[in-house]
Write an enzyme that holds these catalytic residues in place. Structure first.
Site, PDB file in Angstrom:
ATOM      1  N   HIS A 154       0.759  -1.319   0.059  1.00 54.23           N
ATOM      2  CA  HIS A 154      -0.150   0.061  -0.055  1.00 54.23           C
ATOM      3  C   HIS A 154       0.840   1.144   0.049  1.00 54.23           C
ATOM      4  O   HIS A 154       0.656   2.192   1.036  1.00 54.23           O
ATOM      5  CB  HIS A 154      -0.886  -0.019   1.360  1.00 54.23           C
ATOM      6  N   HIS A 229      -9.685   1.604   0.728  1.00 56.53           N
ATOM      7  CA  HIS A 229      -9.481   0.258   1.598  1.00 56.53           C
ATOM      8  C   HIS A 229     -10.841   0.176   2.709  1.00 56.53           C
ATOM      9  O   HIS A 229     -10.574  -0.063   3.887  1.00 56.53           O
ATOM     10  CB  HIS A 229      -8.395   0.178   2.161  1.00 56.53           C
ATOM     11  N   GLU A 368     -11.265  -3.962  -2.768  1.00 62.01           N
ATOM     12  CA  GLU A 368     -10.302  -3.360  -3.187  1.00 62.01           C
ATOM     13  C   GLU A 368     -10.204  -3.072  -4.603  1.00 62.01           C
ATOM     14  O   GLU A 368      -9.123  -3.973  -5.358  1.00 62.01           O
ATOM     15  CB  GLU A 368      -8.927  -3.163  -2.245  1.00 62.01           C
TER      16      GLU A 368
HETATM   17  C1  GLA Z   1      -4.924  -5.661   2.120  1.00 60.74           C
HETATM   18  C2  GLA Z   1      -3.888  -6.679   2.105  1.00 60.74           C
HETATM   19  C3  GLA Z   1      -3.917  -7.514   3.192  1.00 60.74           C
HETATM   20  C4  GLA Z   1      -3.941  -6.818   4.409  1.00 60.74           C
HETATM   21  C5  GLA Z   1      -4.742  -5.469   4.385  1.00 60.74           C
HETATM   22  C6  GLA Z   1      -4.419  -4.614   5.522  1.00 60.74           C
HETATM   23  O1  GLA Z   1      -5.924  -6.269   2.076  1.00 60.74           O
HETATM   24  O2  GLA Z   1      -4.254  -7.413   0.907  1.00 60.74           O
HETATM   25  O3  GLA Z   1      -2.919  -8.539   3.288  1.00 60.74           O
HETATM   26  O4  GLA Z   1      -2.616  -6.129   4.680  1.00 60.74           O
HETATM   27  O5  GLA Z   1      -4.642  -4.924   3.229  1.00 60.74           O
HETATM   28  O6  GLA Z   1      -4.344  -5.054   6.702  1.00 60.74           O
END
Ligand code: GLA
Length: 403
Positions: A154, A229, A368
């Site tokens: 991210h 997210h 997402e």
């Molecule tokens: C995304 C990632 C997950 C996790 C979340 C945040 O969805 O794919 O593995 O890290 O973000 O916790």
């Protein structure tokens, strides 16, 4: 009343809304709006009225003020922070008209800064993972600081979710919301090129929360993968497991991952696996199957390759989530080729959210919309490269309803 008929727009002042003098004095809005106006209302309609207000939310340790914008249509209300261009609350009615917040979050800024696993945040410059934080572009190598085992997640250690964005109110006869902008300098988190991003969140009278992403890069080519997210529990934030939520996911295939959740590069059909949600299926129905990918992910934490053709405004139907007891639904349309379906596997009960409830594993889902994880290292995936002179545009719509 049909949408094309004229409406009467009533501007209200901050005073009329009962906002404090400090809030009223600090208000910002579009250049053509009255400086003290914080709410615009469309009257005389059964579709509800559009409104927006702004309040102070907190101050960063560096002394930067963070605001919360709350906008609604009389049925759905969304609160968004300038911190991370974050969806803080989404209030929607269930089948019986009971309104609750269905989005995970916090009621204070320090918890967002210290604890948030990206609750509701706008994610950039690169959503999801880049293997070892490394990629090459036009023969040059780049290193993003790793923050998820040996990988970058991210956008690296200080992604767009931890920045204070500029905000501008957006109001039209049929929608209301906020345009958030952030300029990421050349080299920030190791990414090349100065990236100017605007993400516009608007709610219309049909209960669609629309996210329009726009970005341009100056100086050098870069890679971009923007998403949001938001975590939902359609029975209400903090109400327990989402195992009983029914999911329909328009994806013929997905991208299997290694132990670090980096795609192997394979595009695997979902048919005959617990990853097939093409027919509506409870999220919990197969989540404890012994499929090796579910073991690696501790549940679902995978990028799905969306199928079908764009069917609405150039967007395609991606997924519908339905909570059978209260009846709430959220339907997602997107211009993106993929989506990470994450079943909240890393929530571990160690902190309380906005309603003073602990969030445990499987208490929420995130969906997402995105280009595929680690695309810069997979030439067979759709490209995430953005060059000077090009414009990155993408749209995702979350539509709220009941069934
Ligand atoms: C995304 C990632 C997950 C996790 C979340 C945040 O969805 O794919 O593995 O890290 O973000 O916790």
């Amino acid at each position: 009343m049909p949408d094309h008929l004229p409406r009467r727009h009533v501007l209200r002042t901050a005073g009329a809304l009962g906002l404090g003098a400090a809030a009223a004095g600090a208000l910002t809005g579009p250049a053509d709006a009255a400086p003290t106006a914080t709410t615009v209302a469309s009257m005389g309609s059964h579709h509800g009225r559009l409104s927006i207000r702004k309040d102070p939310f907190g101050t960063t340790p560096e002394g930067v003020g963070v605001d919360v914008y709350t906008f609604g249509n009389g049925r759905v209300t969304v609160s968004m922070l300038t911190w991370g261009a974050t969806i803080q609350r989404v209030e929607t009615p269930d089948r019986r008209g009971r309104t609750e917040n269905i989005s995970l979050g916090f009621d204070n800024l320090p918890d967002y800064a210290a604890l948030s696993p990206y609750f509701g945040a706008t994610i950039g410059r690169y959503g999801n993972r880049i293997a070892k934080g490394r990629f090459t572009l036009d023969g040059r190598s780049y290193q993003i600081p790793v923050n998820n085992g040996e990988n970058a997640l991210h956008g690296g250690t200080l992604g767009f979710d931890k920045k204070v964005w500029k905000a501008k109110v957006v109001q039209t006869p049929s929608a209301v919301g906020v345009a958030f902008s952030y300029v990421s300098p050349d080299g920030e988190m190791g990414f090349p090129g100065e990236l100017t991003t605007t993400v516009t969140y608007t709610l219309n009278k049909q209960d669609d929360l629309r996210i329009d992403y726009h970005a341009t890069v100056a100086g050098k080519p870069t890679v971009v993968n923007l998403t949001n997210h938001v975590y939902f529990n359609l029975a209400g934030e903090g109400s327990g497991s989402i195992d009983g939520h029914v999911l329909q996911l328009n994806a013929p295939s997905y991208t299997p991952v290694d132990e670090g959740l980096i795609p192997t590069g394979e595009i695997a059909p979902v048919a005959g696996t617990p990853f097939d949600f093409n027919r509506p299926t409870a999220i919990g129905a197969r989540i404890r199957d012994d499929h090796p990918q579910l073991v690696i992910g501790r549940g679902y934490d995978h990028n799905f390759v969306l199928g079908g053709k764009p069917d609405r405004d150039g967007l395609r139907f991606a997924a519908r989530f339905w909570e059978p007891e209260g009846g709430r639904t959220v339907t997602v349309h997107t211009a993106e080729p993929g989506a990470q379906f994450y079943s909240g596997n890393f929530l571990d009960g160690t902190f309380q959210g906005i309603g003073n409830k602990s969030y445990r594993q499987g208490d929420a889902f995130a969906f997402e919309t995105q280009h595929f994880p680690d695309s810069p290292n997979h030439p067979n995936f759709p490209s995430t490269v953005l060059r000077p002179g090009e414009t990155y545009r993408s749209t995702t719509v979350y539509s709220f309803g009941t069934k």
